[in-house]
Design a protein around this motif. Structure first.
Motif, PDB file in Angstrom:
ATOM      1  N   VAL A  86      41.061 142.444  59.529  1.00 52.45           N
ATOM      2  CA  VAL A  86      42.151 141.849  59.994  1.00 52.45           C
ATOM      3  C   VAL A  86      42.151 140.251  60.228  1.00 52.45           C
ATOM      4  CG1 VAL A  86      43.267 141.329  62.331  1.00 52.45           C
ATOM      5  CG2 VAL A  86      42.698 143.594  61.935  1.00 52.45           C
ATOM      6  N   SER A  87      42.934 139.801  59.404  1.00 51.08           N
ATOM      7  CA  SER A  87      43.204 138.197  59.335  1.00 51.08           C
ATOM      8  C   SER A  87      44.063 137.424  60.364  1.00 51.08           C
ATOM      9  CB  SER A  87      43.237 137.955  57.975  1.00 51.08           C
ATOM     10  OG  SER A  87      43.321 136.522  57.679  1.00 51.08           O
ATOM     11  N   VAL A  88      43.906 136.542  61.005  1.00 51.24           N
ATOM     12  CA  VAL A  88      44.734 135.918  62.048  1.00 51.24           C
ATOM     13  C   VAL A  88      44.463 134.553  61.826  1.00 51.24           C
ATOM     14  CG1 VAL A  88      44.725 137.865  63.529  1.00 51.24           C
ATOM     15  CG2 VAL A  88      43.133 135.788  63.762  1.00 51.24           C
ATOM     16  N   SER A  89      45.455 133.581  62.423  1.00 49.07           N
ATOM     17  CA  SER A  89      45.364 132.175  62.370  1.00 49.07           C
ATOM     18  C   SER A  89      44.903 131.857  63.725  1.00 49.07           C
ATOM     19  CB  SER A  89      46.557 131.380  62.004  1.00 49.07           C
ATOM     20  OG  SER A  89      47.209 131.839  60.940  1.00 49.07           O
ATOM     21  N   VAL A 137      45.259 138.542  68.690  1.00 49.01           N
ATOM     22  CA  VAL A 137      44.494 139.532  68.060  1.00 49.01           C
ATOM     23  C   VAL A 137      44.720 140.741  68.441  1.00 49.01           C
ATOM     24  CG1 VAL A 137      41.980 140.039  67.602  1.00 49.01           C
ATOM     25  CG2 VAL A 137      42.588 137.631  67.629  1.00 49.01           C
ATOM     26  N   LEU A 138      44.730 141.620  67.585  1.00 50.58           N
ATOM     27  CA  LEU A 138      45.017 143.116  67.775  1.00 50.58           C
ATOM     28  C   LEU A 138      43.837 144.102  66.984  1.00 50.58           C
ATOM     29  CD1 LEU A 138      46.223 145.514  69.179  1.00 50.58           C
ATOM     30  CD2 LEU A 138      47.979 145.726  67.502  1.00 50.58           C
ATOM     31  N   LEU A 139      42.994 144.617  67.465  1.00 47.93           N
ATOM     32  CA  LEU A 139      42.103 145.523  66.595  1.00 47.93           C
ATOM     33  C   LEU A 139      42.186 146.970  67.241  1.00 47.93           C
ATOM     34  CD1 LEU A 139      38.707 143.461  66.540  1.00 47.93           C
ATOM     35  CD2 LEU A 139      40.866 143.123  64.955  1.00 47.93           C
ATOM     36  N   ALA A 180      34.211 137.924  63.418  1.00 48.39           N
ATOM     37  CA  ALA A 180      32.875 138.798  63.306  1.00 48.39           C
ATOM     38  C   ALA A 180      33.464 140.131  62.892  1.00 48.39           C
ATOM     39  CB  ALA A 180      32.323 138.687  64.850  1.00 48.39           C
ATOM     40  N   GLU A 181      32.544 141.078  63.044  1.00 51.51           N
ATOM     41  CA  GLU A 181      32.847 142.498  62.844  1.00 51.51           C
ATOM     42  C   GLU A 181      32.697 143.146  64.153  1.00 51.51           C
ATOM     43  OE1 GLU A 181      30.580 144.716  60.182  1.00 51.51           O
ATOM     44  OE2 GLU A 181      31.982 146.206  59.857  1.00 51.51           O
ATOM     45  N   ILE A 220      36.424 144.000  60.441  1.00 54.40           N
ATOM     46  CA  ILE A 220      36.099 142.549  60.208  1.00 54.40           C
ATOM     47  C   ILE A 220      37.265 141.577  60.663  1.00 54.40           C
ATOM     48  CG2 ILE A 220      35.390 140.872  58.290  1.00 54.40           C
ATOM     49  CD1 ILE A 220      33.846 143.188  57.089  1.00 54.40           C
ATOM     50  N   LEU A 221      36.976 140.829  61.349  1.00 54.33           N
ATOM     51  CA  LEU A 221      37.954 139.931  61.798  1.00 54.33           C
ATOM     52  C   LEU A 221      37.776 138.392  61.188  1.00 54.33           C
ATOM     53  CD1 LEU A 221      40.652 139.158  63.704  1.00 54.33           C
ATOM     54  CD2 LEU A 221      38.940 138.376  65.577  1.00 54.33           C
TER      55      LEU A 221
END
Lengths: 115, 113
Positions: A11-14, A19-21, A87-88, A110-111
């Motif tokens: 997941v990739s965010v700015s 964040v949503l996992l 992180a993971e 992995i974020l």
């Protein structure tokens, strides 16, 4: 048997965005559910856990997760990502009803946080 | 704070060598675990122990054995190391009780050449 599926491997965010996992679980009884985080070259750290109390669980560093039995989900969220959140993340279900012994881990997400 | 320590952070061994990974916890926990962590696979349970001299196989016990002679110490043994055992190995401990938190050691990164 218990199992956990983390729906996204990456997941990739700015920075500053939510964040949503996502995590779905399967369990034949009321589970205990956990989210762990692992920063690069560091050990696993508990973020939060659900153990049949409140369905909305607050953890460290502004993370929270909601247990939804009807959807068999335990998604991890944070309103605003920080660079240090990269992180993971592992979603985990407890595989034993009485002692929380055996944990079943998801494959990890992995974020990545972009500046 | 619970402390789980592992004897080595990094190890390099040759194929066929006997390898010992040591884990010690200081909180009098009954249950201890050995996992291996591989990219894309999460953590997989190798063996666990719920008491001194007691052990149970986890999901991937082949090629491994364990020893628990004292409550605080849990050893993982690779009788004859192979290249497919190159991995990160994590030890954990937990108190008895539903919903208890597992505490993890820092891990041992093993390379088998």
């Amino acid at each position: 048997a218990q199992s956990v599926t983390q729906l996204d491997s990456h997941v990739s965010v700015s920075e500053g965005t939510p964040v949503l996992l996502r995590c779905n679980y399967s369990s034949s009884y009321s589970p205990s559910l956990f989210w762990y985080v692992q920063h690069p070259n560091k050990g696993l750290q508990l973020l939060l856990k659900y153990t049949s109390a409140a369905t909305l669980v607050k953890g460290i560093n502004g993370f929270e997760a909601e247990f939804k039995k009807s959807e068999t989900s335990f998604h991890l969220t944070k309103p605003s990502a920080h660079m240090s959140d990269a992180a993971e993340y592992f979603c985990v279900v407890s595989a034993a009803p009485n002692n929380g012994n055996k944990l079943v881990f998801g494959a990890g997400t992995i974020l990545r946080v972009k500046s | 704070d619970v402390k789980v320590t592992q004897s080595s952070r990094y190890l390099v061994k040759r194929t066929g060598e006997k390898v010992f990974l040591e884990c010690v916890q200081d909180m009098d926990h009954e249950n201890m675990f050995w996992y291996r962590q591989d990219p894309g696979l999460g953590l997989r349970l190798i063996y666990f122990s719920y008491d001194v001299k007691m052990k149970e196989k986890g999901d991937i016990p082949e090629g491994y054995s364990v020893s628990r002679e004292k409550k605080e110490r849990f050893s993982l043994i690779l009788e004859s190391a192979s290249t497919n055992q190159t991995s990160m190995y994590l030890c954990a401990s937990i108190a008895w009780g539903a919903g208890e938190t597992q505490y993890f050691g820092p891990g041992t990164r093993l390379l088998v050449l």
